[in-house]
Design an enzyme around this catalytic site. Structure first.
Site, PDB file in Angstrom:
ATOM      1  CG  ASP A 265      -0.376  -0.046   2.515  1.00  0.00           C
ATOM      2  OD1 ASP A 265       0.868  -0.131   2.603  1.00  0.00           O
ATOM      3  OD2 ASP A 265      -1.124   0.007   3.513  1.00  0.00           O
TER       4      ASP A 265
ATOM      5  CG  ASP B  34       0.414  -4.044   2.114  1.00  0.00           C
ATOM      6  OD1 ASP B  34       0.638  -4.983   2.905  1.00  0.00           O
ATOM      7  OD2 ASP B  34       1.237  -3.134   1.891  1.00  0.00           O
TER       8      ASP B  34
ATOM      9  CD  GLU C  35       0.429  -1.398   7.937  1.00  0.00           C
ATOM     10  OE1 GLU C  35       0.082  -0.570   8.813  1.00  0.00           O
ATOM     11  OE2 GLU C  35       0.967  -1.059   6.867  1.00  0.00           O
TER      12      GLU C  35
ATOM     13  CD  GLU D 195       7.885  -0.276   7.653  1.00  0.00           C
ATOM     14  OE1 GLU D 195       6.915  -0.971   7.298  1.00  0.00           O
ATOM     15  OE2 GLU D 195       8.112   0.869   7.211  1.00  0.00           O
TER      16      GLU D 195
HETATM   17  O1  KIV Z   1       3.542  -1.101   1.608  1.00  0.00           O
HETATM   18  C1  KIV Z   1       4.735  -1.469   1.648  1.00  0.00           C
HETATM   19  O2  KIV Z   1       5.547  -1.158   0.765  1.00  0.00           O
HETATM   20  C2  KIV Z   1       5.162  -2.284   2.782  1.00  0.00           C
HETATM   21  C3  KIV Z   1       6.628  -2.530   2.926  1.00  0.00           C
HETATM   22  C4  KIV Z   1       7.281  -1.338   3.475  1.00  0.00           C
HETATM   23  C5  KIV Z   1       6.909  -3.729   3.738  1.00  0.00           C
HETATM   24  O3  KIV Z   1       4.363  -2.697   3.553  1.00  0.00           O
END
Ligand code: KIV
Length: 272
Positions: A52, A91, A123, A190
Site C-alpha cells: 500500500d 496489502d 498490519e 519494520e
Molecule cells: O507497503 C509497503 O511497501 C510495505 C513494505 C514497506 C513492507 O508494507
C-alpha cells in the site's frame, strides 16, 4: 516437455517455510505494475509485494491511508499478469479490514478473486488475530506486519524506530507469537532494533522479513522506488540504493527534450 514449455516452479508459502529451515534468505521487493513485476520475477525474486506504499510512490499521497481497496486491486491485477514464479502478496489497505472479521474476510476474498494474488498482508498484532484466523480459515494465506506499521502513523506521530523500549518490545514479541498462532505464514518486521528482530526470528517457526530491522531476519524487503533510487529525497539508513534512477531518468528526459527542440529527433533512420 520442451525447454520452451518447461514448467516454472512457483514459490509458495511452503517454499518460504523450507527456506527458513535451510537458512536460505528470502528476497522481497514491492511492485505496483506489470512491467516492473515481470522484470523482478525474471530476475528471480522470491516475493513481490503489492504494497500500500503505492499510495505514496504511485499516487503521491503523504501516507498509505488514502489508497482504496479498488485501487489496490488494480495494482495487484497488473502485477499478477507479469509474474510466473514469485509469490505475489498484496496489502489490504487501511479501512478494508479493521472494522470486523466479516469485513476483513470480504476484502480478502475480493483481492484474491479479482486480482489473483497468492496471499495478503495485514498490519497489526493481537487486535487483528481474529480476522487473520477467519481469512486463513477461508484458505487465504496471511502475512503479518509489526513494528512501524504505516497505517497507524497518526497513532505513532513519527516514522522513527519502534519497540526500543521494553514494554513495546514485549508487546511486539507477544504480537508475533499471536500472529503465528492465528495461522500467519510470515511476518514483516519494520524499523525495529536489529537485536529484537533477530530474537523474534529465532523464536518463531514462520519466516520474518525485515525492513530496517537488521540482518537477523529470514528475509529482506525494500520499496522498489527506494532501492532503485527513484526518489532522491528519501534517504533513510536502512535503504541500500542499487541505482540512481532519479539522476538517470532526469538526464534521459533532458536529453530527449534537447533532441526534440533541436530537431535532431527523429532522424532519417527513425522515420518511415
Ligand atoms: O507497503 C509497503 O511497501 C510495505 C513494505 C514497506 C513492507 O508494507
Amino acid at each position: 516437455m520442451s525447454a520452451a514449455t518447461k514448467e516454472i516452479k512457483r514459490i509458495t508459502t511452503h517454499t518460504l517455510q523450507k527456506m527458513k529451515a535451510s537458512g536460505e534468505k528470502i528476497s522481497m521487493l514491492t511492485a505496483y505494475d506489470f512491467s516492473f513485476a515481470r522484470l523482478f520475477d525474471e530476475a528471480g525474486l522470491d516475493i513481490i509485494l503489492v504494497g500500500d506504499s503505492a499510495s505514496n510512490v504511485m499516487a503521491g499521497h503523504e501516507t498509505t491511508l488514502p489508497i482504496t481497496l479498488d485501487q489496490m486491486i488494480y495494482h495487484a491485477q497488473s502485477v499478477v499478469r507479469g509474474v510466473s514464479r514469485a509469490l505475489v502478496v498484496a496489502d489490504l489497505p487501511f479501512g478494508a479490514y479493521q472494522s470486523n472479521q466479516d469485513i476483513a474476510l470480504a476484502s480478502a476474498i475480493r483481492m484474491m478473486k479479482e486480482a489473483g494474488t497468492h496471499a495478503l498482508k495485514l498490519e497489526g498484532g493481537i487486535e487483528i488475530c481474529d480476522s487473520v484466523r477467519k481469512i486463513v480459515s477461508a484458505g487465504i494465506p496471511v502475512m503479518g506486519h509489526l513494528g512501524l506499521t504505516p497505517q497507524s502513523i497518526y497513532k505513532f506521530g513519527t516514522y522513527t524506530v519502534r519497540a526500543k523500549a521494553d514494554a513495546e518490545a514485549d508487546k511486539l514479541k507477544s504480537d508475533a507469537l499471536a500472529l503465528q498462532n492465528a495461522g500467519a505464514f510470515g511476518i514483516v518486521l519494520e524499523k525495529i532494533p536489529a537485536n529484537l528482530a533477530k530474537e523474534v526470528s529465532a523464536t518463531l517457526s514462520i519466516p520474518t522479513i525485515g525492513i530496517g530491522a537488521g540482518n537477523g531476519c529470514d528475509g529482506q524487503v525494500l520499496v522498489m522506488h527506494d532501492m532503485l533510487g527513484i526518489n532522491n529525497e528519501f534517504n533513510p539508513r536502512f535503504v541500500r540504493k542499487y541505482l540512481n534512477l532519479h539522476q538517470m531518468i532526469s538526464n534521459a528526459a533532458k536529453q530527449y527534450i534537447g533532441d526534440v527542440k533541436s530537431g535532431s529527433f527523429p532522424n532519417v533512420e527513425e522515420s518511415y
